[in-house]
Motif scaffolding. Structure first.
Motif, PDB file in Angstrom:
ATOM      1  N   PHE A 356      -4.136   5.593  27.778  1.00 33.07           N
ATOM      2  CA  PHE A 356      -3.500   5.861  26.481  1.00 33.07           C
ATOM      3  C   PHE A 356      -4.012   4.937  25.375  1.00 33.07           C
ATOM      4  O   PHE A 356      -4.505   3.847  25.637  1.00 33.07           O
ATOM      5  N   GLN A 357      -3.764   5.380  24.145  1.00 36.32           N
ATOM      6  CA  GLN A 357      -4.163   4.573  22.982  1.00 36.32           C
ATOM      7  C   GLN A 357      -3.522   3.182  23.008  1.00 36.32           C
ATOM      8  O   GLN A 357      -4.166   2.181  22.750  1.00 36.32           O
ATOM      9  N   HIS A 358      -2.230   3.148  23.341  1.00 34.33           N
ATOM     10  CA  HIS A 358      -1.526   1.854  23.303  1.00 34.33           C
ATOM     11  C   HIS A 358      -1.361   1.268  24.700  1.00 34.33           C
ATOM     12  O   HIS A 358      -0.383   0.567  24.968  1.00 34.33           O
ATOM     13  N   PHE A 359      -2.270   1.565  25.571  1.00 32.06           N
ATOM     14  CA  PHE A 359      -2.385   0.999  26.931  1.00 32.06           C
ATOM     15  C   PHE A 359      -1.215   1.375  27.841  1.00 32.06           C
ATOM     16  O   PHE A 359      -1.396   1.723  28.978  1.00 32.06           O
ATOM     17  N   GLN A 416      -6.620  -2.844  27.831  1.00 32.24           N
ATOM     18  CA  GLN A 416      -7.107  -1.475  27.996  1.00 32.24           C
ATOM     19  C   GLN A 416      -7.951  -1.360  29.259  1.00 32.24           C
ATOM     20  O   GLN A 416      -7.926  -0.341  29.943  1.00 32.24           O
ATOM     21  N   ARG A 417      -8.669  -2.442  29.596  1.00 35.36           N
ATOM     22  CA  ARG A 417      -9.477  -2.383  30.825  1.00 35.36           C
ATOM     23  C   ARG A 417      -8.568  -2.398  32.056  1.00 35.36           C
ATOM     24  O   ARG A 417      -8.869  -1.754  33.062  1.00 35.36           O
ATOM     25  N   VAL A 418      -7.431  -3.108  31.987  1.00 40.00           N
ATOM     26  CA  VAL A 418      -6.464  -3.038  33.094  1.00 40.00           C
ATOM     27  C   VAL A 418      -5.957  -1.600  33.223  1.00 40.00           C
ATOM     28  O   VAL A 418      -5.838  -1.056  34.325  1.00 40.00           O
ATOM     29  N   ALA A 419      -5.688  -0.976  32.074  1.00 41.78           N
ATOM     30  CA  ALA A 419      -5.183   0.404  32.106  1.00 41.78           C
ATOM     31  C   ALA A 419      -6.220   1.333  32.738  1.00 41.78           C
ATOM     32  O   ALA A 419      -5.881   2.250  33.492  1.00 41.78           O
ATOM     33  N   ILE A 420      -7.498   1.085  32.465  1.00 43.34           N
ATOM     34  CA  ILE A 420      -8.553   1.912  33.071  1.00 43.34           C
ATOM     35  C   ILE A 420      -8.605   1.641  34.577  1.00 43.34           C
ATOM     36  O   ILE A 420      -8.703   2.568  35.398  1.00 43.34           O
ATOM     37  N   ALA A 421      -8.489   0.358  34.961  1.00 44.12           N
ATOM     38  CA  ALA A 421      -8.486   0.014  36.392  1.00 44.12           C
ATOM     39  C   ALA A 421      -7.300   0.685  37.080  1.00 44.12           C
ATOM     40  O   ALA A 421      -7.400   1.165  38.213  1.00 44.12           O
ATOM     41  N   ARG A 422      -6.162   0.745  36.391  1.00 40.60           N
ATOM     42  CA  ARG A 422      -4.955   1.351  36.952  1.00 40.60           C
ATOM     43  C   ARG A 422      -5.166   2.852  37.185  1.00 40.60           C
ATOM     44  O   ARG A 422      -4.758   3.388  38.219  1.00 40.60           O
ATOM     45  N   ALA A 423      -5.816   3.497  36.232  1.00 41.11           N
ATOM     46  CA  ALA A 423      -6.095   4.929  36.410  1.00 41.11           C
ATOM     47  C   ALA A 423      -7.117   5.125  37.534  1.00 41.11           C
ATOM     48  O   ALA A 423      -6.975   6.011  38.372  1.00 41.11           O
ATOM     49  N   LEU A 424      -8.145   4.268  37.572  1.00 35.02           N
ATOM     50  CA  LEU A 424      -9.190   4.402  38.593  1.00 35.02           C
ATOM     51  C   LEU A 424      -8.654   4.196  40.005  1.00 35.02           C
ATOM     52  O   LEU A 424      -9.120   4.819  40.954  1.00 35.02           O
ATOM     53  N   GLU A 443     -14.289  -6.025  17.516  1.00 34.89           N
ATOM     54  CA  GLU A 443     -15.205  -6.664  18.471  1.00 34.89           C
ATOM     55  C   GLU A 443     -14.807  -6.387  19.926  1.00 34.89           C
ATOM     56  O   GLU A 443     -15.555  -6.671  20.846  1.00 34.89           O
ATOM     57  N   LEU A 444     -13.596  -5.831  20.122  1.00 36.13           N
ATOM     58  CA  LEU A 444     -13.150  -5.535  21.484  1.00 36.13           C
ATOM     59  C   LEU A 444     -13.461  -4.092  21.887  1.00 36.13           C
ATOM     60  O   LEU A 444     -13.386  -3.722  23.043  1.00 36.13           O
ATOM     61  N   VAL A 445     -13.818  -3.289  20.875  1.00 33.86           N
ATOM     62  CA  VAL A 445     -14.066  -1.865  21.138  1.00 33.86           C
ATOM     63  C   VAL A 445     -15.262  -1.699  22.061  1.00 33.86           C
ATOM     64  O   VAL A 445     -15.251  -0.928  23.019  1.00 33.86           O
ATOM     65  N   LYS A 446     -16.298  -2.501  21.832  1.00 35.69           N
ATOM     66  CA  LYS A 446     -17.553  -2.327  22.550  1.00 35.69           C
ATOM     67  C   LYS A 446     -17.350  -2.486  24.062  1.00 35.69           C
ATOM     68  O   LYS A 446     -17.883  -1.700  24.856  1.00 35.69           O
ATOM     69  N   GLY A 447     -16.553  -3.501  24.444  1.00 32.40           N
ATOM     70  CA  GLY A 447     -16.326  -3.751  25.873  1.00 32.40           C
ATOM     71  C   GLY A 447     -15.736  -2.524  26.553  1.00 32.40           C
ATOM     72  O   GLY A 447     -16.185  -2.118  27.634  1.00 32.40           O
ATOM     73  N   VAL A 448     -14.741  -1.924  25.901  1.00 30.44           N
ATOM     74  CA  VAL A 448     -14.069  -0.765  26.514  1.00 30.44           C
ATOM     75  C   VAL A 448     -15.025   0.431  26.549  1.00 30.44           C
ATOM     76  O   VAL A 448     -15.125   1.147  27.550  1.00 30.44           O
TER      77      VAL A 448
END
Ligand SMILES: Nc1ncnc2c1ncn2[C@@H]1O[C@H](COP(=O)(O)OP(=O)(O)OP(=O)(O)O)[C@@H](O)[C@H]1O
Length: 513
Positions: A356-359, A416-424, A443-448
């Motif tokens: 989600f947008q807001h994690f 947001q990366r935790v949220a992606i790990a949670r979905a994965l 500057e955090l957008v690139k990582g995600v």
């Protein structure tokens, strides 16, 4: 200075205080604590029932809860205590014997229940809607979501208010003396008052006041401390990382996968078994508002589809139909050839994950627990195994060293990366991304985005609603432009961005590029 001496004799008669102290402790303090604790415990049980009734869909549950609350909150405590204590005295005597003590507890509980019910209800309702949405997207049932996430979070939020209620009960317990308690049942106030009559001064009552403060003041501080540590959690002090350092953190994880993840990393070899989606004539409406109007789309296995379009064009709603967070009105969606409308939503959501947008991370749990919760509670995987999987997924997204941090201690990009790990971790065939970088600092957008690009390379089927046109152009296999609930154009990034056909798409690109 006669008046000073008078005041001293009235309030600071040490001998009178010393005389009353033993019974103040053994009788008064004991009874006050029993009355307050028992009525708070019963009030909490009653309050939870009232809160659940109060937020129920059925007005036949909501109505009695409302009427009860209005009555017991509206009446002065002394009126309720007298009505219950004296009105039910005969029944009370038959059930409990001659002591009015149990009826006193009952009356205090009925009053406390009304207040505690409102406290719980507002606590539960203050939990963001996204929390329940995240629970459902992780395949939890409504009941599981309420029990595991929403109610505990709501209760934690109102902990200070609950302690206030206990303090209120400590003080209200002094009203029970009206019922004519036996000598051994007197509470602090009554012990002080009786002794004040004997000594002819107010010192025993002053001592009673001190006793009330000794109970209530430390309690307030202890609960504030507990509330604080529950909210923030115990986390080791770690040096603050800048957004730029975060990009490096993730790049390291992507190019050097940690050994414990047990994954062979080779971007050339797809690791995921992405599923396919075939969307046909999909319609969806919120009440009278038609939001999707005959959307058709094919998403091939292991491809990235980016959905772009102006605000309000129905992009998020399309995603929500794909895991049935909202129900389509017409049309169909096939997942690997089978209609999702014929599947149980919980089963479907194991196969179609969402970010989600807001994690929507669970704020009271660490990153590790966020990732493992649905593994243990939904998939029934044993804790140790779930922990191993969760650690591996967190390592995949470059957060192995932050597994014990709570969301509040992580940056937006890390969350947001935790949220992606949670979905994965649920091992989905498709992941839906709903504007997942819109709430992040630049500057955090690139990582995600780098992480999403890596998932795409490894064969995950992804449907990505995004405003990141650079990402869509670089990573997407297919770009879909939506407007007013319809797919206006779909094609390769080159076709959409370099040779747009429709005027609406040309206009949109002119605005955003
Ligand atoms: N829960 C809801 N109840 C009623 N209307 C809603 C609801 N959610 C969205 N809408 C409306 O449906 C329409 C489409 O919303 P949706 O969020 O799908 O669009 P979007 O293209 O994702 O927009 P954005 O880019 O602003 O998120 C909008 O007019 C919105 O106001």
């Amino acid at each position: 200075m006669d008046w000073l001496e008078n005041l001293r004799r009235s309030f600071l008669d040490w001998q009178a205080m010393a005389d009353v102290l033993p019974s103040m402790i053994t009788i008064g303090l004991k009874n006050t604590l029993i009355l307050a604790a028992a009525s708070t415990v019963l009030g909490v049980v009653l309050g939870m029932i009232l809160a659940v009734m109060g937020i129920s869909q059925s007005r036949w549950l909501r109505l009695p809860a409302r009427v009860y609350t209005d009555i017991f909150r509206g009446l002065p405590a002394i009126v309720t205590i007298l009505l219950i204590g004296q009105g039910f005295a005969r029944i009370g005597r038959e059930i409990f014997g001659p002591s009015p003590y149990p009826l006193g507890i009952l009356a205090l509980s009925l009053i406390a229940g009304a207040y505690i019910g409102e406290i719980f209800r507002s606590g539960i309702q203050s939990v963001e809607r996204g929390q329940m949405e995240a629970c459902r997207a992780l395949s939890m049932s409504y009941g599981q979501g309420m029990r595991l996430i929403v109610i505990p979070q709501g209760v934690r939020r109102v902990l200070p208010a609950l302690v206030n209620q206990f303090i209120g009960n400590v003080k209200d317990s002094s009203l029970v003396y009206f019922l004519g308690l036996l000598a051994s049942e007197r509470e602090i106030f009554r012990v002080g008052q009786d002794q004040a009559v004997v000594t002819g001064n107010l010192s025993p009552l002053l001592l009673a006041g001190v006793f009330y403060l000794v109970i209530t003041v430390p309690l307030t501080h202890v609960v504030n401390y507990i509330d604080n540590s529950l909210r923030i959690g115990k986390q080791k002090a770690s040096h603050v990382t800048s957004g730029l350092a975060e990009v490096d953190e993730l790049e390291n994880a992507i190019s050097n996968p940690p050994a414990q993840s047990g994954l062979e990393h080779n971007s050339a070899l797809p690791r995921f078994k992405g599923g396919s989606l075939t969307i046909t004539d999909l319609d969806m409406a919120y009440g009278n508002l038609d939001v999707l109007k005959g959307v058709s789309l094919a998403v091939k296995p292991g491809t990235v589809t980016c959905v772009i379009g102006p605000s309000g064009s129905g992009k998020s709603t399309l995603l929500r139909c794909l895991n049935r967070l909202v129900e389509p009105k017409g049309g169909d969606v096939l997942l690997d050839g089978a209609s999702i409308l014929g599947m149980k939503p919980e089963k479907l959501r194991r196969r179609v994950g969402m970010v989600f947008q807001h994690f929507n991370l669970f704020p009271d749990h660490t990153a590790l627990v966020n990732v493992m919760l649905s593994l243990t509670k939904v998939k029934g995987i044993p804790v140790q195994e779930a922990e191993r999987i969760a650690e591996a997924r967190l390592a995949d997204v470059g957060l192995a060293t932050r597994k014990h941090h709570r969301p509040g201690g992580l940056s937006g990009g890390q969350q947001q990366r935790v949220a992606i790990a949670r979905a994965l971790a649920m091992d989905p065939e498709v992941i839906l991304f709903d504007e997942v970088t819109s709430a992040l600092d630049p500057e955090l957008v690139k990582g995600v985005l780098n992480l999403m690009e890596d998932l795409g390379r490894r064969g995950m089927t992804m449907v990505v609603v995004t405003h990141e046109m650079g990402f869509a152009r670089k990573v997407a296999d297919q770009v879909v432009f939506m407007d007013e609930g319809c797919v206006i154009e779909a094609g390769t990034p080159a076709a959409i961005f370099d040779t747009p056909k429709s005027t609406r798409l040309k206009h949109f690109l002119a605005e955003v590029l």
